[in-house]
Design an enzyme around this catalytic site. Sequence first.
Site, mmCIF file in Angstrom:
data_model
loop_
_atom_site.group_PDB
_atom_site.id
_atom_site.type_symbol
_atom_site.label_atom_id
_atom_site.label_comp_id
_atom_site.label_asym_id
_atom_site.label_seq_id
_atom_site.Cartn_x
_atom_site.Cartn_y
_atom_site.Cartn_z
ATOM 1 N N HIS A 70 0.811 -1.214 0.000
ATOM 2 C CA HIS A 70 0.000 0.000 0.000
ATOM 3 C C HIS A 70 0.847 1.268 0.000
ATOM 4 C CE1 HIS A 70 0.316 -0.267 4.529
ATOM 5 N NE2 HIS A 70 0.390 1.036 4.401
ATOM 6 N N ASP A 85 0.080 -7.503 1.262
ATOM 7 C CA ASP A 85 0.568 -6.147 1.502
ATOM 8 C C ASP A 85 2.086 -6.077 1.533
ATOM 9 O OD1 ASP A 85 0.204 -3.442 1.751
ATOM 10 O OD2 ASP A 85 0.038 -3.461 3.924
ATOM 11 N N GLY A 100 3.487 6.549 8.180
ATOM 12 C CA GLY A 100 4.886 6.716 7.805
ATOM 13 C C GLY A 100 5.743 5.548 8.244
ATOM 14 N N ASN A 101 5.296 4.799 9.269
ATOM 15 C CA ASN A 101 5.984 3.588 9.685
ATOM 16 C C ASN A 101 5.717 2.421 8.740
ATOM 17 O OD1 ASN A 101 5.762 4.642 12.945
ATOM 18 N ND2 ASN A 101 7.613 3.564 12.288
ATOM 19 N N SER A 102 4.688 2.523 7.918
ATOM 20 C CA SER A 102 4.319 1.422 7.022
ATOM 21 C C SER A 102 5.513 0.954 6.206
ATOM 22 C CB SER A 102 3.224 1.874 6.052
ATOM 23 O OG SER A 102 1.988 1.894 6.670
ATOM 24 N N LEU A 158 -7.157 -23.948 -0.714
ATOM 25 C CA LEU A 158 -7.700 -25.244 -0.309
ATOM 26 C C LEU A 158 -9.159 -25.380 -0.710
ATOM 27 C CD1 LEU A 158 -7.424 -27.948 1.190
ATOM 28 C CD2 LEU A 158 -7.867 -26.716 3.334
ATOM 29 N N GLY A 159 -9.912 -24.287 -0.628
ATOM 30 C CA GLY A 159 -11.306 -24.340 -1.060
ATOM 31 C C GLY A 159 -12.296 -24.672 0.027
ATOM 32 N N VAL A 160 -12.106 -24.099 1.213
ATOM 33 C CA VAL A 160 -13.079 -24.280 2.288
ATOM 34 C C VAL A 160 -13.339 -22.933 2.955
ATOM 35 C CG1 VAL A 160 -12.451 -26.669 2.823
ATOM 36 C CG2 VAL A 160 -11.309 -24.793 4.016
#
Length: 504
Positions: free
Chosen positions: A152, A182, A253-255, A310-312
């Site tokens: 981001h 992210d 700003g820490n991102s 996995l599909g659950v």
Amino acid sequence: MKNTLQWPASRLVMALLAAGALGGAGVSAVHLGLAHAQTPPALVAAASPAASAPVGGVQAPDFSAITERYGPAVVNISVVGTTRVSNESNDDDDDADAGAQEMPPAIAEFFRRFGGPMPGQRQGPRAQETPTRGQGSGFIVSADGVILTNAHVVKGAKEVTVKLTDRRELRAKVLGSDPRTDVAVIKVEAKNLPVVKFGRMADLKVGEWVLAIGSPFGFENTVTAGVVSAKGRTLPDDSAVPFIQTDVAINPGNSGGPLFNGRGEVVGINSQIYSRTGGYQGVSFAIPVDVAIRIRDQIVATGKVEHARLGVVVQEVNQTLADSFKLDRPEGALVSSVEKGGPAERAGLQPGDVIRQVNGQRIVSSGDLPALIALASPGDKISIDVWRKGSSETLQAQLVKVGDKSAKAEGDKPADQGKLGLALRPLQPQEREQIGAESGLLVQDARGAAARAGVQQGDVLLAVNGTNVRSVDQVREAVAKSDKSVALLIQRGDQRIFVPIRLG
């Protein structure tokens, strides 16, 4: 009918928020990537946190040696991009902001991305692109200029500039980013740059001291410290990232900046905060370094990221559900639905199964499952230990890539309300076809215990305690055999969830 279950304000709300589709759903406002960084020279002996004056009976560490050694590998990132803004009047904009504030707190106020708009804010129909500027943090992972940060931070970037601690400013290229985790990878053209070294999530302990280095509000190379509050934290944003929760002060700003342990190893990427104000309020979240390394490796090698599926759909196992399924303790991931034609169905998983281990690793919370799948790769084979109708079984599944297509899922008189407080009737053939179920009972009325648990008129009862039901008599028989509670598999719209109901 909407595709989300609109449960009333009750304990079911949190259970629903915790449920998540495995293998890829933008597991929720967060994200991964790269090739192993060069290992820097061994940390000098002085880098071990020295004890300072006792604080409340516990010695607080001295992080100055770690900051001096690895602070130069932390960079400030400036981004120039564009955003679409509305030409509507201020009144309309105020209305949009008001709409965002009216969203449920768990959605509208939970995760504010640093520098981003509040969830729910609208853009007007006559939008146009306007230049924007933003700042974030990152850290160098290879001496030739490969840098990790948040996706981001560089989203929509037209120009990315990296500022080093020696005051040099270098233009950076975005090699790739993965919004799902992210994590982004950028690169500057330089040599012999200082680098960090990596730790392991498995070695990190709750209560352990950690520190963050970044550029909150543009103040470069700011150091803040705290402790690990929790590990494997699942966030209500459909993310599969097993976040590290800390009480380290993190602000806009820490991102993208690193989270270090007391040995000077990077254990996470600071990414999100819980806030009702937009600033730090004591709860911060970091992406585990294991996830980031996996994403980095893929981006550096191929320029893209593939996630396993996995599909659950799973949900938490609380005490009532544990009693219903005769579990010795409320642990595991309860399967509420299985994607038809997906890896889970091919492996034999069924709604009502409780997944307790994957490849020998315990699943304590439902969020542990998507976290494990997030660290796997498409094509990986996994061993799944499940609890089914009072006994354990082991199944084998082969994960597939997110985005791979699979097949889509396919009269009695009304019953008296009885102990559950439900009036039920079997589904008509066209109703079964409409909801894609082979069996089930329509809820014509809900009162008493069922209503208090959140069951509503119009819901479809698919199973009781993991057993599919086709008739009212089956429901009566299942309830009669239950002691403390029953678990009802309810479908509302396209969503399914187990609803625990205490009897008597």
